[in-house]
Structures are given as structure tokens and as C-alpha cells.
Enzyme design. Structure first.
Site, PDB file in Angstrom:
ATOM      1  N   SER A 151       0.824  -1.202   0.000  1.00 21.53           N
ATOM      2  CA  SER A 151       0.000   0.000   0.000  1.00 21.53           C
ATOM      3  C   SER A 151       0.867   1.263   0.000  1.00 21.53           C
ATOM      4  O   SER A 151       1.692   1.439  -0.871  1.00 21.53           O
ATOM      5  CB  SER A 151      -0.958  -0.022   1.193  1.00 21.53           C
ATOM      6  N   ASP A 199      -2.142   6.241  -4.239  1.00 19.92           N
ATOM      7  CA  ASP A 199      -1.000   5.547  -3.647  1.00 19.92           C
ATOM      8  C   ASP A 199      -0.523   4.422  -4.565  1.00 19.92           C
ATOM      9  O   ASP A 199      -1.119   4.185  -5.620  1.00 19.92           O
ATOM     10  CB  ASP A 199      -1.343   5.059  -2.236  1.00 19.92           C
ATOM     11  N   ASP A 204      -0.691   1.172  -4.813  1.00 21.91           N
ATOM     12  CA  ASP A 204      -1.619   0.149  -5.298  1.00 21.91           C
ATOM     13  C   ASP A 204      -2.964   0.733  -5.701  1.00 21.91           C
ATOM     14  O   ASP A 204      -3.915   0.015  -6.007  1.00 21.91           O
ATOM     15  CB  ASP A 204      -1.790  -0.977  -4.279  1.00 21.91           C
ATOM     16  N   ASP A 251      -5.529   2.183  -4.312  1.00 19.67           N
ATOM     17  CA  ASP A 251      -6.807   1.955  -3.638  1.00 19.67           C
ATOM     18  C   ASP A 251      -7.202   3.158  -2.785  1.00 19.67           C
ATOM     19  O   ASP A 251      -8.353   3.270  -2.362  1.00 19.67           O
ATOM     20  CB  ASP A 251      -6.785   0.667  -2.806  1.00 19.67           C
TER      21      ASP A 251
END
Length: 584
Positions: A147, A314, A316, A318
Site C-alpha cells: 500500500s 498511492d 496500489d 486503492d
């Protein structure tokens, strides 16, 4: 205590280590603290998977721990039968160091177990992984990511067949299998998969069990989320007036975010220095768009070109961070709560105006997300539901209502900058969020106002809500034990006031009981979790819970007052009172 020196020696003597990996371990042979840190414990695999600093050892993220976790997942899939093995596992990954290598290794482990897999040809974000699990009919999914953690980290998330992060019950079964699995000596299929060799492939059979996927899945995803666009006329009307700057912060969001904004006709300027993947995230302190310094380059570009909205995602993709201009033309960073409320308000208001908002419309938020959402939703006749922290629980609500038909899901969000519009995925989707926020900016511009103006209107109508969250890190091997002791102290005696405000109730989510002032008790309908929640008589609240993936204790406070200044002051007082009372 675990014989960490013996475990260190076992790793050092393993013939499976490369010369580089062996050199790394030899380099710490005289550092007892480092050996103890790496080998006296192992990475915890919880409902959010596992996450840790890259390096050799069971308490680090490395190829051996990835193999072991995948063997555990494979055993779980095997326990579900042959059909589950044929349905397979989707594998995706972000731009972090070793992400693609780990993902390929997952596919090889699954292949050795005769379990089908769908491996993305290149980086794809969390929402596309979740979507692909649902679209392919896979039994599970793996996302290699840490993340928004610093560059030294990587991680491993697991998804269930509904596209949501795996349930606590299923995760517990996977963990049982992992604990039965050795670190070394694991079977890996002998394939020709390479990091460069799969790029650009689509529906390519790498072997009998591994399918490399790409563009065909992308097109289905974009078709699904383009249908969620609500204001095509406003986009046309605002053409050229709204200038949006976007930064993927070197992550997986670049391709999908730029693609969907182009598809719906919103021009966007990307921060060139942050467009390309960079495993070191060299232009930022941390790749976290919640932080003002992470969006610094984007804001500077926005000032230069006269933009009024900055969007950041960010690694990833999400979570989405936002900066907008205030009344004085200065860029201000919005909180996750503010972003979520604005997006929810936009979705509900447009659907209400067009007569397409269902009578049983519902929104979902976590217990530590702003109560302002409930008030705004009620203004449109929508009901708000609280769930535990973790987007998987929002996904569970969607699944529940799809079966029962009792409510129609419209929007879900967490205070931690994650949201989901639509039901195409079951995890946070910053690609769709970027699209919705961008078109919302266009709509308000076409009406002669702005996103910031709308936020102020909401505050003036419902009160100035201020939420503050702090994370306190407990380092060392006893970090989790220290947090446990603090949580036990919080539960040992129910307090009657904080910062001069009377307590209305205390909710212990481990016991599943809420105790009200006066002694009345009430059962909590949510699953049990390690969290303690105080609600004050005036509506303010605070919550303390340990992180599920790191040795961090998280404290949340929420206050509401007639003015912003009063609310901020009340929040600071409440936070100080909590930390002082419990010695945090």
C-alpha cells in the site's frame, strides 16, 4: 524464547539461498539485535494478509515467505475441491521492489499444486485485481503490495471469491495451513515465466495452469466503471475551465486513471517526474497521498498551470488524496472523511435530482469514520450502516444486500482515504474515485461554484466536524504485547468523562457489549474485534484499536461544534485527555 540463533543458522545454511541472499545474512552475523529482530518472530498473517520490511528472515518479506504463504493458500483452495482448483487464483501486483518477482513466484507455486492462476502481465491496482477475481470467477486473489508504506516494505493481500479481502474465518483456515508449512523445500513449477517475458501478453498460456492476462480484462473494467459516470453534460460544460493535476506517485494508478479520465472527456495534467514506476519512490518521503509533502510536486505544478484540483493515488491505487483551492485561492489538503462525504453527497444528490435514487438507498462506513456522513445521507433519504474497520466488511454488506434485496448499495468509504462507487469491485477503488471526484469538480464549476464551496455548505448545514487520528508505533519484538497491555487497561475501568465531557456509552468490541451511563448494557451486532469505543453525551467520540498489520496503536477522535476553531480545539482536548488517562 525462540532459539532465533538456530533459525538464523538454518537459513544461512540453506542451499536455496542465492549468493546475494547469503551475503545479506553473513553481513549481520555479529549483530545479535538484528538477528533477533529477523529470526525470533515471523510476519503475522492476518485478515489484511502480511506486510513487512524486505529482507532475509521469517520476520521479513522475501521470496521464501511468499512461497510459504502461497502454499498455505493453495492448501486452502485444495480443501475446497477440484472445482475450486480449476476456478483458480488472480494474481496482481504494484510497482514496489520485488512485486512482480513475488507475483510470478505465486503463479509457479500454484502451478506446482495444479491450481489455475490468472497473472497480470504488468502492474495493476487493487481494484482491478478485485474486479478480475469476480470477472474470471476465480476462487481467490493475491495482491502483492504494501500500500502506502515506505519503499523498504512489501506485502501480500489475499482476496475471496467475491473480490473482497478474505474473510476472518477463511483467513484463519489459510493461516492454519501456513503454520504447517516449512519455509524451505517447497515445490515450484519449472516454467519459462520471466518479468520481461510476460509484459504485453494477454490470455497467454504460460503453462497448463498459468494464464497471463492483460488488455481484455482492462477493457472490461473500464467499461464497467465508465457506466458509473453521472454528469456527462457538466463535463462538456466545464471543458477547459477545470484543470486537474494528477500524480500516481510512481504507482500502479497511472495507466488506469489516465485512461478513464480520457474516456469520459476530462483533460488532466500528470506530474511528469512521478508518472513512471520507481520502486524507491525517490521524489517523495513516503508514497502516501494523504500527506501534504507527497502532493507537493503536484501542487507546485497546479500553481504553475492554474489548476484548481490535485488528485493523488498511492502505489496500489486503492486510496486517493485530494488538494483543492480554498476561498483565498490557497491549496488545502482534504481529509479522508471530507473526501468521502463530498463524494457521497455528489452521488446521492445527482441521483436524487434525476429521480434514480432508490427508496432503499444505503451507504456504508466504518465505525471510525465521520458521523457527518450519516447526517448528509439522511438528507437524501438514504440509510447509513456502520461496519468494522476494513473494507472487506463493506464488501460483505454489498453481498448481503445483493442476496436479500433489502437495501441498494450506493457508496461506501473509510476515513483512511478509501472508497467504492459501484459494485464492480469489493475493495477500495481510487481509479473510480478519481473519475467521480474529477467530474464532481466539473459539475460544480459548471454551476459557478467549487468543491471547496460545497464542503463549506455541508459544514454550515450540519456542523463543523473535525476528525483526528494518530498512530503510535511500538517497536521491538514486544510491540504487540505493549499494545495488548494498553488495550487491557482501557477495558479495566469504564471512565465517566473525558476533557470535561460526560460519557454516554462505552463499547467493548472484544466482548461485543456496549455499556451506557447508568449501567444498562446492549449487545453489539458486529463481529468481535480488538477495539474500544467511547461516545460522549454531546455526540463526540473516540476509538482506540491496534493495527492489524503493524505494531501501531491507532487513536481516533471526532468532534462537532458550530465553528471550525471550536471543533479543532475540542478534538485536541479530547485526544490529550485520552492519552493522559491511559498513559499512551
Amino acid at each position: 524464547m525462540t532459539d532465533y540463533k538456530a533459525i538464523y543458522q538454518t537459513w544461512l545454511n540453506s542451499k536455496e539461498l542465492t549468493s546475494e541472499q547469503k551475503t545479506e545474512l553473513i553481513g549481520i552475523k555479529d549483530d545479535d539485535n538484528e538477528i533477533k529482530e529477523r529470526f525470533a518472530a515471523e510476519l503475522q498473517f492476518g485478515t489484511a494478509g502480511m506486510r513487512g520490511v524486505l529482507g532475509m528472515g521469517p520476520n521479513r518479506m522475501n521470496i521464501f515467505m511468499v512461497r510459504r504463504a502461497t502454499v498455505g493458500l493453495a492448501a486452502f483452495v485444495e480443501s475446497l475441491g477440484e472445482e475450486a482448483k480449476k476456478r483458480g487464483v488472480v494474481i496482481s501486483y504494484d510497482t514496489r521492489r520485488f512485486s512482480k518477482k513475488f507475483a510470478i513466484e505465486c503463479a509457479k507455486v500454484l502451478s506446482a499444486k495444479k491450481i489455475a492462476s490468472y497473472l497480470f502481465e504488468d502492474v495493476r491496482p487493487v481494484p482491478m485485481c478485485s474486479f478480475a477475481v469476480r470477472e474470471t470467477g476465480a476462487i481467490a486473489g493475491i495482491m502483492i503490495t504494501a500500500s502506502h508504506n515506505p519503499p523498504a516494505y512489501n506485502g501480500y493481500k489475499v482476496y475471496g471469491e467475491d473480490g473482497a479481502q478474505m474473510s476472518p474465518e477463511a483467513t484463519a483456515e489459510v493461516v492454519k495451513f501456513i503454520k504447517k508449512t516449512d519455509v524451505f523445500g517447497l515445490e515450484v513449477a519449472d516454467t519459462l515465466l520471466t518479468e520481461d517475458g510476460i509484459k504485453g501478453k494477454d490470455n497467454f498460456k504460460a503453462d497448463e495452469y498459468i494464464t497471463v492476462i492483460g488488455r481484455s480484462l482492462d477493457e472490461k473494467y473500464f467499461a464497467a466503471i465508465e457506466k458509473l459516470s453521472l454528469s456527462p453534460d457538466a463535463i462538456k460544460a466545464a471543458n477547459g475551465k477545470v484543470k486537474i493535476v494528477y500524480t500516481p506517485v510512481h504507482g500502479s494508478g497511472y495507466m488506469p486513471v489516465m485512461t478513464i479520465l480520457k474516456k469520459i472527456g476530462i483533460p488532466v495534467t500528470v506530474v511528469p517526474e512521478q508518472a513512471e514506476p520507481d520502486e524507491n519512490f525517490s521524489t517523495v518521503r513516503v508514497p502516501n497521498p494523504e500527506e501534504s509533502d507527497t502532493l507537493k510536486m503536484a501542487v507546485e505544478l497546479a500553481e504553475k498551470i492554474g489548476s484548481n484540483v490535485v488528485i493523488g493515488t498511492d502505489p496500489d491505487c486503492d486510496r486517493m488524496g485530494i488538494a483543492v483551492r480554498d476561498d483565498n485561492g490557497k491549496f488545502v489538503l482534504l481529509t479522508g472523511n471530507q473526501i468521502g462525504v463530498l463524494m457521497m453527497d455528489y452521488v446521492l444528490s445527482v441521483k436524487k435530482a434525476e429521480g434514480i435514487l432508490p427508496k432503499n438507498a444505503a451507504v456504508v462506513k466504518t465505525i471510525v469514520t465521520t458521523d457527518l456522513a450519516r447526517k448528509v445521507a439522511a438528507g437524501y433519504g438514504a440509510k447509513t450502516f456502520d461496519v468494522l474497520t476494513g473494507f472487506k466488511f463493506i464488501g460483505e454488506k454489498i453481498k448481503e444486500w445483493e442476496t436479500s434485496g433489502e437495501y441498494t448499495y450506493e457508496f461506501g468509504f473509510e476515513e483512511s482515504y478509501g472508497s467504492l462507487v459501484g459494485t464492480h469491485a469489493r475493495d477500495k477503488d481510487a481509479v473510480t474515485a478519481s473519475m467521480i471526484f474529477a467530474e464532481m469538480a466539473c459539475k460544480y464549476e459548471s454551476e459557478g461554484t467549487s468543491v471547496y464551496d460545497r464542503l463549506q455548505e455541508i459544514f454550515k448545514k450540519y456542523g463543523y466536524y473535525v476528525e483526528k487520528g494518530v498512530s503510535i508505533t511500538f517497536g521491538g519484538l514486544d510491540g504487540f504485547e505493549k499494545m495488548t497491555a494498553i488495550m487491557q487497561k482501557i477495558r479495566s475501568e469504564i471512565k465517566t468523562e473525558f476533557a470535561g465531557e460526560k460519557v454516554e456509552s462505552f463499547s467493548d468490541y472484544v466482548l461485543g457489549v456496549t455499556t451506557f451511563a447508568g449501567g444498562r448494557t446492549e449487545s453489539i451486532s458486529l463481529p468481535k474485534t480488538n477495539a474500544a469505543f467511547y461516545r460522549m453525551a454531546n455526540g463526540d467520540w473516540m476509538c482506540v484499536r491496534p493495527s492489524g498489520t503493524e505494531p501501531k496503536l491507532k487513536i481516533y477522535v471526532s468532534t462537532s461544534r458550530p465553528t471550525l476553531e471550536e471543533s479543532k480545539k475540542a478534538g485536541e482536548d479530547l485526544l490529550h485527555s485520552i492519552k493522559t488517562t491511559f498513559g499512551i
